[in-house]
Design a protein around this motif. Structure first.
Motif, short mmCIF file in Angstrom:
data_model
loop_
_atom_site.label_atom_id
_atom_site.label_comp_id
_atom_site.label_asym_id
_atom_site.label_seq_id
_atom_site.Cartn_x
_atom_site.Cartn_y
_atom_site.Cartn_z
N GLY A 33 9.82 6.81 9.37
CA GLY A 33 9.99 6.76 10.92
C GLY A 33 8.91 7.41 11.67
N LYS A 34 8.30 8.56 10.98
CA LYS A 34 7.09 9.13 11.59
C LYS A 34 5.81 8.89 10.96
N ASP A 35 5.90 9.20 9.58
CA ASP A 35 4.57 8.73 8.82
C ASP A 35 4.43 7.20 8.42
N VAL A 36 5.44 6.47 8.35
CA VAL A 36 5.24 5.32 8.02
C VAL A 36 6.75 4.38 8.49
N THR A 37 6.61 3.21 9.16
CA THR A 37 7.84 2.55 9.92
C THR A 37 8.33 1.55 9.08
N LEU A 38 9.54 1.09 9.29
CA LEU A 38 10.18 0.22 8.67
C LEU A 38 9.52 -1.05 8.56
N ASP A 39 8.82 -1.70 9.48
CA ASP A 39 8.02 -2.84 9.39
C ASP A 39 6.95 -2.85 8.57
N GLU A 40 6.28 -1.55 8.38
CA GLU A 40 5.04 -1.32 7.38
C GLU A 40 5.57 -1.41 6.12
N LEU A 41 6.88 -0.98 5.85
CA LEU A 41 7.37 -0.97 4.63
C LEU A 41 7.72 -2.38 4.08
N GLY A 46 10.40 -15.96 -6.40
CA GLY A 46 11.09 -15.17 -7.31
C GLY A 46 11.23 -13.71 -7.10
N GLY A 47 11.78 -13.48 -5.73
CA GLY A 47 11.95 -12.17 -4.99
C GLY A 47 10.86 -11.48 -4.56
N ARG A 48 9.56 -12.09 -4.74
CA ARG A 48 8.28 -11.63 -4.11
C ARG A 48 8.28 -11.79 -2.72
N VAL A 49 8.98 -11.29 -1.75
CA VAL A 49 8.91 -11.80 -0.40
C VAL A 49 7.80 -11.06 0.42
N ALA A 50 7.63 -9.77 0.14
CA ALA A 50 6.59 -9.04 0.86
C ALA A 50 5.11 -9.80 0.94
N ALA A 51 4.43 -9.78 2.14
CA ALA A 51 3.19 -10.37 2.56
C ALA A 51 2.29 -9.74 1.72
N ASP A 52 2.19 -8.35 1.79
CA ASP A 52 1.06 -7.59 1.30
C ASP A 52 1.43 -6.95 -0.14
N ARG A 53 0.73 -7.64 -1.10
CA ARG A 53 1.16 -7.13 -2.49
C ARG A 53 0.04 -6.32 -3.12
N ASP A 54 -0.70 -5.73 -2.22
CA ASP A 54 -1.80 -4.83 -2.90
C ASP A 54 -0.96 -3.33 -3.05
N PRO A 55 -0.87 -3.05 -4.29
CA PRO A 55 -0.36 -1.76 -4.66
C PRO A 55 -0.76 -0.57 -3.83
N GLU A 56 -1.98 -0.73 -3.67
CA GLU A 56 -2.75 0.61 -3.12
C GLU A 56 -2.88 0.65 -1.67
N SER A 57 -2.38 -0.49 -1.09
CA SER A 57 -2.23 -0.55 0.57
C SER A 57 -1.33 0.52 1.12
N ILE A 58 -0.23 0.88 0.87
CA ILE A 58 0.50 1.99 1.26
C ILE A 58 -0.49 3.20 1.07
N ASP A 59 -1.26 3.47 0.17
CA ASP A 59 -2.07 4.77 0.20
C ASP A 59 -3.16 4.82 1.20
N ARG A 60 -3.65 3.46 1.49
CA ARG A 60 -4.82 3.44 2.54
C ARG A 60 -4.03 3.68 3.87
N ARG A 70 -3.78 7.89 8.39
CA ARG A 70 -3.13 8.60 9.40
C ARG A 70 -3.18 10.03 9.08
N GLY A 71 -3.77 10.45 8.05
CA GLY A 71 -4.24 11.82 7.95
C GLY A 71 -3.05 12.36 6.92
N VAL A 72 -1.93 11.36 6.36
CA VAL A 72 -0.84 11.71 5.77
C VAL A 72 -1.30 12.15 4.10
#
Length: 484
Positions: A93-101, A422-436, A441-443
């Protein structure tokens, strides 16, 4: 960009509920994934707002619970799984939002705990000297944003509550500081605070009867072994009628608790007969009164400070119904602690059930809904789930979190198996995307390796004093150790 084809799950909260769910998800997927058409591979990212994991186990339970060490090491083994990635110091809710997840994960599971007390709601509740258990527990457990000092000036104190948290609070208020330090990981400020504690008399008030208390046998046994403390009970509280005894006998845990309370009654008689001694027969310098069928009705004050508590005698029927008698008694006390329940945390963007104090979810099955009350326009929100206290409110022990997790995981797998791709519904499937995203954000998340550095430092500091562990409490020091 490195796309991967594993399922991707985000879990919010790295306490027991979040860690157990992650473990059970991977196990169940390994067992059932192929027949559900999901495959058996998943990556779970655990997000925790505190700099360190384990939530309730580290910060919600009294430091002198021996069983907690076993739970913590079991949780740690789970986190050492290459398919589970820890992101501490990241606040939802602060460092990462629901939509981003939701863009990056196929499902999001809320396993957030509770940090607020339910309000006491009695006249005098706002007097100086009335404390909620949650804040006191934060102090003695060294919660990163908790108080660093605690006023322990009162010679006579009251604790209100008939559950394990009330027992923890009462026990710590009656504790001998050196005994506690020897056996636990308490930090120096807590040791100094308890050493200076002036409490000589403690009254524990439980609204219902002996057979309706909610203590675990473990808690009662810890209460029995307090050096320098005499336990005092009212024998009339133990005159149980046949119906009550029969009702208590139906449930194994209730039966064991009642048997242990009768053991305490005998101990209390022996302590009195031996000339006011503690459990080892040594002279006691503190008195711990246990009052059943006693409902506090008002905290009494003078000049804005607590000076006493007014209590009404109650009666409890075999089926647990409590009635008031109109008989009152007043006790002089200078501090009142209430442990009458927690209020689990809300989550930005998720409906909350105020009445039951948990995230809104369908019929307790963990599927997040658009509103709390069941109505025609209430819908289940896809890909969002809750487990533990976030799902069911502040009830049940750490162990009940496991059965909860199995139910939720079963529902998640069922829903994923019906989803497209097969359950893979998230659009962004790059595992490093969250780290970037977090880096932009400087987190700076603290991962499992970072936690191990904090843990190693705590063990080294403890070893200097002949202890297993000594807790680090300052968030900045934790970050410095983790990122070193």
């Amino acid at each position: 960009m490195t796309e991967t084809n594993e399922l991707r799950i985000a879990v919010i909260g790295a306490g027991p509920a979040g860690v157990y769910s992650s473990d059970i998800f991977l196990r169940q997927l390994g067992k059932l994934g192929d027949e559900l058409g999901l495959g058996t591979k998943a990556r779970i990212d655990l997000f925790e707002k505190l700099p360190v994991p384990f939530g309730l186990v580290r910060y919600g339970v009294a430091p002198d619970h021996p069983s907690i060490k076993f739970i913590a090491s079991a949780l740690e083994k789970t986190l050492d799984n290459p398919d589970i990635h820890l992101y501490c110091d990241v606040e939802f809710g602060k460092d990462v939002t629901l939509d981003e997840l939701l863009e990056r994960y196929d499902a999001v599971l809320f396993a957030t705990g509770a940090v607020e007390d339910k309000p006491l709601g009695l006249p005098g509740a706002d007097l100086d000297g009335v404390y909620g258990a949650a804040k006191f527990v934060e102090w003695y457990d060294g919660y990163p944003t908790g108080a660093r000092e605690w006023p322990l000036e009162a010679e006579e104190v009251a604790v209100i509550g008939g559950g394990n948290v009330a027992m923890d609070v009462a026990r710590e208020l009656m504790r001998n500081a050196d005994d506690l330090k020897e056996r636990t990981d308490i930090p120096d400020n807590v040791y100094e605070g308890i050493k200076g504690n002036k409490a000589k008399v403690l009254h524990l008030f439980i609204r219902r009867g002996v057979a309706q208390a909610k203590f675990s046998v473990q808690e009662l046994r810890e209460m029995e072994k307090l050096p320098g403390v005499q336990l005092i009970i009212n024998e009339d509280d133990f005159d149980l009628d046949d119906d009550t005894i029969e009702e208590a006998g139906k449930d194994k845990l209730t039966r064991q608790m009642v048997e242990e309370l009768f053991t305490i009654r005998e101990m209390a008689e022996d302590m009195e007969d031996d000339g006011d001694t503690d459990f080892e027969g040594n002279p006691a310098d503190r008195k711990y009164y246990v009052h059943f069928n006693s409902a506090p009705v008002e905290v009494l004050g003078e000049d804005g400070k607590v000076v006493g508590i007014r209590v009404e005698k109650t009666e409890t029927s075999a089926d647990g119904r409590m009635s008031r008698t109109g008989e009152f008694e007043e006790y002089p006390v200078q501090a009142v602690y209430h442990a009458i329940g927690y209020k689990p945390a809300t989550a930005p963007g998720i409906a909350y059930d105020e009445r039951r104090a948990h995230l809104a979810n369908a019929h307790g099955d963990g599927r997040i809904t658009t509103a709390a009350e069941a109505g025609e326009d209430v819908e289940v929100r896809e890909r969002l789930y809750a487990t533990g206290w976030a799902k069911r409110g502040p009830v049940g022990l750490i162990g009940s979190t496991k059965s909860d997790a199995l139910l939720i995981v079963t529902n998640m797998l069922e829903d994923l198996s019906k989803a497209a791709e097969g359950g893979r519904v998230a659009a962004d499937r790059d595992p490093e995307s969250i780290d970037r995203l977090l880096a932009e954000r400087g987190v700076k998340p603290i991962d499992f390796a970072g936690w191990k550095k904090v843990d190693a430092f705590e063990r080294a500091e403890g070893a200097k004093e002949g202890r297993e562990h000594k807790k680090v409490i300052e968030p900045e020091q934790m970050r410095a150790l983790a990122h070193a």
